[in-house]
Design an enzyme around this catalytic site. Structure first.
Site, PDB file in Angstrom:
ATOM      1  N   SER A  25     -32.035   4.444 -12.506  1.00 57.10           N
ATOM      2  CA  SER A  25     -31.341   5.582 -13.100  1.00 57.10           C
ATOM      3  C   SER A  25     -30.626   5.095 -14.355  1.00 57.10           C
ATOM      4  O   SER A  25     -30.010   4.031 -14.346  1.00 57.10           O
ATOM      5  CB  SER A  25     -30.339   6.175 -12.114  1.00 57.10           C
ATOM      6  OG  SER A  25     -29.615   7.235 -12.704  1.00 57.10           O
ATOM      7  N   PHE A  55     -43.791  14.808 -19.136  1.00 55.37           N
ATOM      8  CA  PHE A  55     -44.215  16.001 -19.867  1.00 55.37           C
ATOM      9  C   PHE A  55     -44.600  17.116 -18.903  1.00 55.37           C
ATOM     10  O   PHE A  55     -45.383  16.912 -17.976  1.00 55.37           O
ATOM     11  CB  PHE A  55     -45.410  15.646 -20.765  1.00 55.37           C
ATOM     12  CG  PHE A  55     -45.891  16.776 -21.626  1.00 55.37           C
ATOM     13  CD1 PHE A  55     -45.108  17.252 -22.667  1.00 55.37           C
ATOM     14  CD2 PHE A  55     -47.127  17.365 -21.409  1.00 55.37           C
ATOM     15  CE1 PHE A  55     -45.548  18.292 -23.471  1.00 55.37           C
ATOM     16  CE2 PHE A  55     -47.584  18.405 -22.203  1.00 55.37           C
ATOM     17  CZ  PHE A  55     -46.786  18.868 -23.241  1.00 55.37           C
ATOM     18  N   GLN A  79     -51.857  11.150 -22.556  1.00 52.72           N
ATOM     19  CA  GLN A  79     -52.717  11.682 -21.507  1.00 52.72           C
ATOM     20  C   GLN A  79     -53.795  10.690 -21.060  1.00 52.72           C
ATOM     21  O   GLN A  79     -54.623  11.039 -20.210  1.00 52.72           O
ATOM     22  CB  GLN A  79     -53.374  12.990 -21.958  1.00 52.72           C
ATOM     23  CG  GLN A  79     -52.393  14.139 -22.164  1.00 52.72           C
ATOM     24  CD  GLN A  79     -51.651  14.536 -20.902  1.00 52.72           C
ATOM     25  OE1 GLN A  79     -51.026  13.703 -20.243  1.00 52.72           O
ATOM     26  NE2 GLN A  79     -51.711  15.800 -20.547  1.00 52.72           N
ATOM     27  N   THR A  99     -51.885   1.017 -34.206  1.00 52.35           N
ATOM     28  CA  THR A  99     -50.535   0.904 -34.751  1.00 52.35           C
ATOM     29  C   THR A  99     -49.723  -0.085 -33.918  1.00 52.35           C
ATOM     30  O   THR A  99     -49.907  -0.210 -32.716  1.00 52.35           O
ATOM     31  CB  THR A  99     -49.831   2.270 -34.788  1.00 52.35           C
ATOM     32  OG1 THR A  99     -49.704   2.778 -33.449  1.00 52.35           O
ATOM     33  CG2 THR A  99     -50.626   3.265 -35.633  1.00 52.35           C
ATOM     34  N   GLY A 151     -46.451  -2.770 -38.420  1.00 53.93           N
ATOM     35  CA  GLY A 151     -47.444  -2.132 -39.269  1.00 53.93           C
ATOM     36  C   GLY A 151     -48.630  -1.598 -38.498  1.00 53.93           C
ATOM     37  O   GLY A 151     -48.520  -1.216 -37.328  1.00 53.93           O
ATOM     38  N   ASP A 210     -46.592  10.593 -34.418  1.00 52.11           N
ATOM     39  CA  ASP A 210     -47.108  11.876 -34.899  1.00 52.11           C
ATOM     40  C   ASP A 210     -47.033  11.941 -36.417  1.00 52.11           C
ATOM     41  O   ASP A 210     -47.957  12.439 -37.082  1.00 52.11           O
ATOM     42  CB  ASP A 210     -46.316  13.022 -34.272  1.00 52.11           C
ATOM     43  CG  ASP A 210     -46.357  13.012 -32.759  1.00 52.11           C
ATOM     44  OD1 ASP A 210     -47.356  12.539 -32.201  1.00 52.11           O
ATOM     45  OD2 ASP A 210     -45.383  13.474 -32.140  1.00 52.11           O
TER      46      ASP A 210
END
Length: 330
Positions: free
Chosen positions: A45, A125, A179, A229, A234, A262
């Site tokens: 936790s 998610f 995913q 990535t 880099g 993103d």
């Protein structure tokens, strides 16, 4: 269920999650609280220092960054009854929302992300109505644009759109990311096989190899372009047997790593649309990512075309003068 119209009007199609993000910051290192020989009974936790609800999702974040770079994207997805304010903001920045389905009996997907001071992250998610986006014909949309990107969203949508984008005339950038854990090895291998490019961080490529048996080299033999990535180290772009290593742009202080990947993808797409060399494409992507980490939240940063180009010249003086502000204007 409702949608605005059946046409797509963007320059690139993005099929990926659209969500509200709940961002939590942990002041220490998450790794310090994981006992390696007790991972079969994990019970931890964390007391977080901050909590913020913001607009996010892989698809929403990519489109936000594309709009800053002067690109009009078409966003594909399904959302709930609470999406109105987010929808209005997307439209205001020039995102084509005609392929977003709205389900009034659902809530929009939500991501819960906790990041520490070393850029480690634990995420979960809730997909909401995301899989209903599988009703949208990816091939029709893909045939209308030069590039499509399939990012993390509902598994059924990802499986269907991987096939449809792959069968279209567009160049599919396959980005399974979060995913990977839910998709089967067969599904992932099929997505890679139909893609023009595959992208992920080094950990995600290790997960892909575990599930598919395909190493980065194997994937590079199948795809025209492979992008790996490495965060502050880099990125690496492989194309036609050639490997280009791109340094990360210097930051003005890391506040939150959420959304950096993103943003990188948006910069990658912009560089590809500009038909630049890989050395420039990777640097545009890296600089786009840096803007995201300097703010808390994946859509809290902004810049003008001139500001972006000036910073590019400063970050990469050996490439100064390669880009102009006009390249990033609408």
């Amino acid at each position: 269920m409702s949608t605005t119209n059946s046409g797509a009007n963007g320059e690139v199609v993005i099929s990926a999650s659209i969500a509200y993000d709940y961002l939590m910051s942990f002041g220490g290192s998450l790794a310090d609280h994981i006992i390696p020989d007790k991972t079969h009974v994990i019970s931890v936790s964390f007391l977080v220092e901050s909590l913020k609800r913001i607009h996010g999702g892989v698809g929403g974040n990519i489109c936000y960054n594309l709009s800053l770079l002067g690109v009009r994207p078409t966003l594909v997805g399904a959302v709930g009854s609470d999406f109105g304010p987010y929808m209005a903001e997307l439209k205001a920045i020039g995102v084509d929302t005609s392929q977003i389905l709205t389900y009034d009996d659902h809530l929009t997907a939500s991501a819960f992300m906790m990041a520490d001071m070393k850029n480690n992250q634990i995420a979960s998610f809730y997909p909401g109505p995301s899989d209903f986006a599988a009703q949208i014909d990816g091939k029709v949309l893909g045939d209308a644009v030069p590039y499509t990107l399939l990012g993390a969203t509902g598994p059924e949508t990802m499986k269907k759109h991987a096939r449809e984008f792959g069968a279209s005339s567009s160049r599919l950038i396959y980005d399974p990311a979060f995913q990977i854990i839910l998709l089967s090895g067969e599904d992932l291998a099929e997505g890679i096989a139909g893609a023009w490019a595959t992208i992920g961080n080094d950990y995600e490529f290790a997960m892909l190899e575990r599930k598919t048996g395909l190493s980065v080299d194997d994937i590079a033999a199948q795809c025209e372009l492979v992008i790996v990535t490495f965060g502050e180290q880099g990125s690496e772009l492989r194309q036609s047997g050639r490997t280009v290593k791109v340094p990360a742009a210097a930051t003005r202080g890391v506040k939150d790593p959420t959304g950096a990947g993103d943003a990188y993808r948006a910069g990658l797409i912009k560089g590809l649309l500009l038909e630049q060399d890989l050395e420039i494409v990777g640097r545009i992507a890296g600089l786009t990512a840096v803007h995201a980490v300097e703010n808390v939240g994946p859509q809290e940063h902004s810049y003008t075309p001139t500001e972006f180009v000036d910073r590019f010249d400063s970050a990469f003086p050996d490439m100064a003068g390669t880009l102009t502000a006009e390249m990033f204007a609408r």
